[in-house]
Design a protein around this motif. Sequence first.
Motif, short mmCIF file in Angstrom:
data_model
loop_
_atom_site.label_atom_id
_atom_site.label_comp_id
_atom_site.label_asym_id
_atom_site.label_seq_id
_atom_site.Cartn_x
_atom_site.Cartn_y
_atom_site.Cartn_z
N SER A 127 0.83 -1.21 0.00
CA SER A 127 0.00 0.00 0.00
C SER A 127 0.86 1.25 0.00
N ARG A 128 0.32 2.31 -0.58
CA ARG A 128 0.98 3.60 -0.55
C ARG A 128 0.54 4.37 0.69
N GLY A 129 1.29 5.40 1.02
CA GLY A 129 0.93 6.24 2.15
C GLY A 129 1.80 6.01 3.36
N LYS A 130 1.38 6.59 4.48
CA LYS A 130 2.17 6.50 5.72
C LYS A 130 1.38 5.85 6.87
N GLU A 131 0.07 5.76 6.73
CA GLU A 131 -0.79 5.22 7.79
C GLU A 131 -1.48 3.96 7.26
N PHE A 132 -1.23 2.83 7.92
CA PHE A 132 -1.72 1.56 7.41
C PHE A 132 -2.68 0.85 8.35
N GLU A 133 -3.09 1.53 9.41
CA GLU A 133 -4.09 0.96 10.31
C GLU A 133 -5.42 0.84 9.56
N PHE A 134 -6.13 -0.29 9.78
CA PHE A 134 -7.41 -0.48 9.10
C PHE A 134 -8.52 0.18 9.91
N GLY A 135 -8.87 1.40 9.52
CA GLY A 135 -9.94 2.13 10.17
C GLY A 135 -9.74 2.29 11.67
N LYS A 136 -10.86 2.46 12.37
CA LYS A 136 -10.90 2.49 13.83
C LYS A 136 -11.91 1.44 14.25
N LEU A 137 -11.49 0.53 15.09
CA LEU A 137 -12.30 -0.64 15.38
C LEU A 137 -13.73 -0.28 15.76
N ALA A 138 -13.92 0.74 16.57
CA ALA A 138 -15.26 1.10 17.04
C ALA A 138 -16.19 1.47 15.89
N GLY A 139 -15.63 2.07 14.84
CA GLY A 139 -16.47 2.53 13.73
C GLY A 139 -16.50 1.60 12.54
N ASN A 140 -15.68 0.55 12.56
CA ASN A 140 -15.64 -0.37 11.43
C ASN A 140 -16.92 -1.17 11.31
N SER A 141 -17.19 -1.65 10.11
CA SER A 141 -18.38 -2.46 9.88
C SER A 141 -18.15 -3.89 10.36
N ASP A 142 -19.22 -4.65 10.43
CA ASP A 142 -19.10 -6.09 10.63
C ASP A 142 -18.51 -6.72 9.37
N VAL A 143 -18.26 -8.00 9.44
CA VAL A 143 -17.78 -8.77 8.28
C VAL A 143 -18.99 -9.42 7.62
N TYR A 144 -19.19 -9.16 6.34
CA TYR A 144 -20.30 -9.73 5.59
C TYR A 144 -19.77 -10.78 4.62
N VAL A 145 -20.44 -11.90 4.58
CA VAL A 145 -20.01 -13.02 3.74
C VAL A 145 -21.13 -13.37 2.76
N GLY A 146 -20.79 -13.46 1.49
CA GLY A 146 -21.73 -13.91 0.47
C GLY A 146 -22.59 -12.84 -0.14
N GLY A 147 -22.65 -11.67 0.47
CA GLY A 147 -23.48 -10.58 -0.03
C GLY A 147 -23.59 -9.50 1.02
N MET A 148 -24.33 -8.45 0.71
CA MET A 148 -24.50 -7.31 1.61
C MET A 148 -25.96 -7.18 2.01
N PRO A 149 -26.23 -6.67 3.23
CA PRO A 149 -27.61 -6.42 3.63
C PRO A 149 -28.28 -5.43 2.69
N SER A 150 -29.54 -5.66 2.40
CA SER A 150 -30.25 -4.81 1.43
C SER A 150 -30.44 -3.39 1.94
N TRP A 151 -30.38 -3.16 3.26
CA TRP A 151 -30.59 -1.80 3.75
C TRP A 151 -29.47 -0.85 3.32
N TYR A 152 -28.32 -1.39 2.92
CA TYR A 152 -27.25 -0.53 2.41
C TYR A 152 -27.65 0.16 1.10
N ASN A 153 -28.64 -0.39 0.39
CA ASN A 153 -29.05 0.22 -0.88
C ASN A 153 -29.45 1.67 -0.73
#
Length: 231
Positions: A127-153
Amino acid sequence: MHSSFALPFLVVSLGQMALSFVLEGSATSYAQFRKWNAGLNGTLEFEFKTEQGNGLLLYTDDGGTYDFFEVKLVESALRLRYNLGGGAQIVTVGHDLGDGHWHKVQITRCNENTTLTVDGVSAVSTSRGKEFEFGKLAGNSDVYVGGMPSWYNSKLTLLALPSVIFEPRFNGLIRNLVYADGENTVPRRQEMKSRDAKCGGFPCVEGVKRKSPRVSTEERDSVFSVSRFCL
């Protein structure tokens, strides 16, 4: 009355106690798991089996800002697309993965380097850049497998990669999803979260039933049908 139904199968391998579940690939099918604590050096792995060459396997992001991980099948190859804030990176590994056999996927983070491994074959992206932390845990989404919830539409601004909502859904089996969750730093096998408590923690799907992937004779002998209906 609005209704939805959950149509998974639990496949139990008594030798390894591996639990599998089927995602039927219908218009609203998906499975939801706890947040991945990806940090700077997190790992995530799972196994899948399908006869489908295209489909979304897994997605998680930082809640709609920049960072995301998207794993999908594209023409029977496994493609990881991700962003850690310095621009999207793409890594592709494997071929003929829609062959109806089990395949193991591993994602390994090490600061700016991310490794995708499929059945022991690896490719690394930096990856490019200087900060490689993946988001902030408190604000990150859950892990979705196989598809996304329809409410995201109707809430695309909550997605770091809005196009994920249009990806074809995965039709196949998943097992052994392992990663560190929450504040835990030790990877562990994940248990499915319930999208709707009335669905008993299994994948909830709405709409018309579609054909599920074929299950081998050995697996069929140990399949427990746990179809439930939500009213």
